[in-house]
Design a protein around this motif. Structure first.
Motif, mmCIF file in Angstrom:
data_model
loop_
_atom_site.group_PDB
_atom_site.id
_atom_site.type_symbol
_atom_site.label_atom_id
_atom_site.label_comp_id
_atom_site.label_asym_id
_atom_site.label_seq_id
_atom_site.Cartn_x
_atom_site.Cartn_y
_atom_site.Cartn_z
ATOM 1 N N CYS A 188 0.711 -1.220 0.016
ATOM 2 C CA CYS A 188 -0.027 -0.048 0.112
ATOM 3 C C CYS A 188 0.856 1.291 -0.096
ATOM 4 O O CYS A 188 1.789 1.456 0.875
ATOM 5 C CB CYS A 188 -0.791 0.049 1.190
ATOM 6 N N TYR A 189 0.664 2.356 -0.950
ATOM 7 C CA TYR A 189 1.071 3.579 -0.852
ATOM 8 C C TYR A 189 0.921 4.356 0.474
ATOM 9 O O TYR A 189 1.368 5.177 0.576
ATOM 10 C CB TYR A 189 0.815 4.327 -2.164
ATOM 11 N N ASN A 190 -0.133 4.036 1.100
ATOM 12 C CA ASN A 190 -0.298 4.572 2.509
ATOM 13 C C ASN A 190 -0.007 3.886 3.596
ATOM 14 O O ASN A 190 -0.386 4.147 4.618
ATOM 15 C CB ASN A 190 -2.033 5.139 2.719
ATOM 16 N N ALA A 191 1.117 2.963 3.323
ATOM 17 C CA ALA A 191 1.628 2.279 4.337
ATOM 18 C C ALA A 191 0.904 1.222 5.435
ATOM 19 O O ALA A 191 0.950 1.368 6.439
ATOM 20 C CB ALA A 191 2.695 3.384 5.146
ATOM 21 N N ILE A 192 -0.085 0.746 4.745
ATOM 22 C CA ILE A 192 -0.939 -0.013 5.576
ATOM 23 C C ILE A 192 -0.880 -1.550 5.262
ATOM 24 O O ILE A 192 -0.782 -1.789 4.121
ATOM 25 C CB ILE A 192 -2.477 0.279 5.471
ATOM 26 N N LYS A 193 -0.252 -2.408 6.159
ATOM 27 C CA LYS A 193 0.096 -3.851 6.006
ATOM 28 C C LYS A 193 -1.017 -4.628 5.337
ATOM 29 O O LYS A 193 -2.280 -4.409 5.654
ATOM 30 C CB LYS A 193 0.729 -4.486 7.110
ATOM 31 N N GLY A 194 -0.896 -5.878 4.857
ATOM 32 C CA GLY A 194 -1.804 -6.541 4.599
ATOM 33 C C GLY A 194 -2.565 -6.185 3.289
ATOM 34 O O GLY A 194 -2.132 -5.751 2.242
ATOM 35 N N GLY A 196 -4.218 -3.273 2.936
ATOM 36 C CA GLY A 196 -3.740 -1.920 2.685
ATOM 37 C C GLY A 196 -5.185 -1.125 2.809
ATOM 38 O O GLY A 196 -6.170 -1.179 3.414
ATOM 39 N N CYS A 197 -4.899 0.182 2.308
ATOM 40 C CA CYS A 197 -5.998 1.164 2.495
ATOM 41 C C CYS A 197 -7.267 0.832 1.320
ATOM 42 O O CYS A 197 -8.486 1.294 1.558
ATOM 43 C CB CYS A 197 -5.517 2.627 1.953
ATOM 44 N N GLY A 198 -6.843 0.236 0.294
ATOM 45 C CA GLY A 198 -7.936 -0.287 -0.563
ATOM 46 C C GLY A 198 -8.191 0.672 -1.807
ATOM 47 O O GLY A 198 -8.795 0.380 -2.966
ATOM 48 N N ASP A 199 -7.423 1.841 -1.612
ATOM 49 C CA ASP A 199 -7.678 2.949 -2.728
ATOM 50 C C ASP A 199 -6.807 3.358 -3.496
ATOM 51 O O ASP A 199 -7.045 3.805 -4.691
ATOM 52 C CB ASP A 199 -8.405 4.238 -1.812
ATOM 53 N N LYS A 204 -5.553 -1.375 -5.290
ATOM 54 C CA LYS A 204 -6.306 -2.010 -6.426
ATOM 55 C C LYS A 204 -5.817 -3.065 -7.159
ATOM 56 O O LYS A 204 -6.763 -3.814 -7.619
ATOM 57 C CB LYS A 204 -6.845 -0.627 -7.273
ATOM 58 N N LEU A 205 -4.471 -2.895 -7.720
ATOM 59 C CA LEU A 205 -3.869 -3.688 -8.316
ATOM 60 C C LEU A 205 -3.758 -5.238 -7.585
ATOM 61 O O LEU A 205 -4.390 -6.150 -8.054
ATOM 62 C CB LEU A 205 -2.469 -3.303 -8.765
ATOM 63 N N ARG A 206 -3.483 -4.924 -6.358
ATOM 64 C CA ARG A 206 -3.339 -6.182 -5.650
ATOM 65 C C ARG A 206 -4.454 -6.803 -5.216
ATOM 66 O O ARG A 206 -4.567 -8.059 -5.317
ATOM 67 C CB ARG A 206 -2.657 -5.839 -4.139
ATOM 68 N N LYS A 207 -5.669 -6.114 -4.910
ATOM 69 C CA LYS A 207 -7.168 -6.811 -4.743
ATOM 70 C C LYS A 207 -7.658 -7.121 -5.934
ATOM 71 O O LYS A 207 -8.187 -8.545 -6.061
ATOM 72 C CB LYS A 207 -7.936 -5.587 -4.016
#
Length: 221
Positions: A188-194, A196-199, A204-207
């Motif tokens: 995540c570009y917003n530094a949330i593990k796992g 992430g932020c989802g946005d 988005k690519l990961r999800k």
């Protein structure tokens, strides 16, 4: 198992962590090298260190702060927001000019000092987000240049080059580390593990890749 040593360019994200376990299955000894380029989120480096410590991988962090000074972008500057969509022209503002070139060059210097020939990086032309330094032609060109510049035989491995995110998830599953990638990496570009932020674009690519993986490779599991 190849009894030679290998070095992984390691960020602690999905792609490089998948490559780390890919390398551990193929090489006798694996070393991970991360870079501190004054990225916004130091948690990225902490995450990389935690993964290496937990899974018994020698880990080094090299200082590349000059990159921040040379190439201002949304991953290093708090006053620049990450592009949420790909721009109509040019590259996303999350692209850091020269980053992969410099990372691989410094890792190559490190590798030669240790007598190591094999370098692994998680770049992908299939899911390269418009980054020119993730293309196969660049990697092959740099490989030749590094060999010539140090009169040494490097081999840059790119396990993810021709696969998409769904296939990257499948690789993690095949390696037996799906849960590690899901829960312990930081993409995540917003530094949330796992998850992430989802946005952000990385989330988005990961999800989307994970949903495709479940649909096509896990039969909707």
């Amino acid at each position: 198992m190849n009894h030679e040593k290998a070095i992984v360019v390691f960020s602690g994200g999905q792609d490089s962590t998948t490559c780390l376990f890919w390398a551990k299955e193929r090489f006798n000894e694996v070393i991970a090298v991360s870079f501190d380029y004054n990225q916004k989120h130091k948690l990225e480096l902490e995450c990389a260190g935690d993964i290496c410590k937990k899974y018994g991988v020698e880990h080094h962090t090299l200082d590349l702060g000059l990159l921040n000074q040379l190439a201002p972008n949304s991953l290093t500057r708090t006053d620049i927001s990450v592009d949420t969509d790909s721009p109509e022209e040019g590259v996303p503002n999350s692209f850091v000019d020269g980053r992969n070139m410099l990372f691989l060059a410094f890792v190559a210097v490190f590798a030669k000092q240790r007598g190591i020939n094999h370098i692994i990086t998680g770049v992908s032309q299939s899911d390269f987000s418009g980054y020119p330094d993730c293309r196969d032609v660049f990697i092959k060109s740099l490989n030749v240049t590094l060999n010539l510049s140090m009169d040494y035989q490097f081999e840059i491995h790119t396990p993810l080059m021709w696969i998409d995110k769904a296939q990257t998830w499948k690789m993690a599953n095949d390696l037996g580390v799906l849960d590690v990638i899901k829960e312990e990496t930081l993409t995540c570009y917003n530094a949330i593990k796992g998850n992430g932020c989802g946005d952000c674009p990385a989330c988005k690519l990961r999800k989307n890749g994970y949903l495709e993986f479940k649909k096509f490779y896990m039969h909707g599991a």
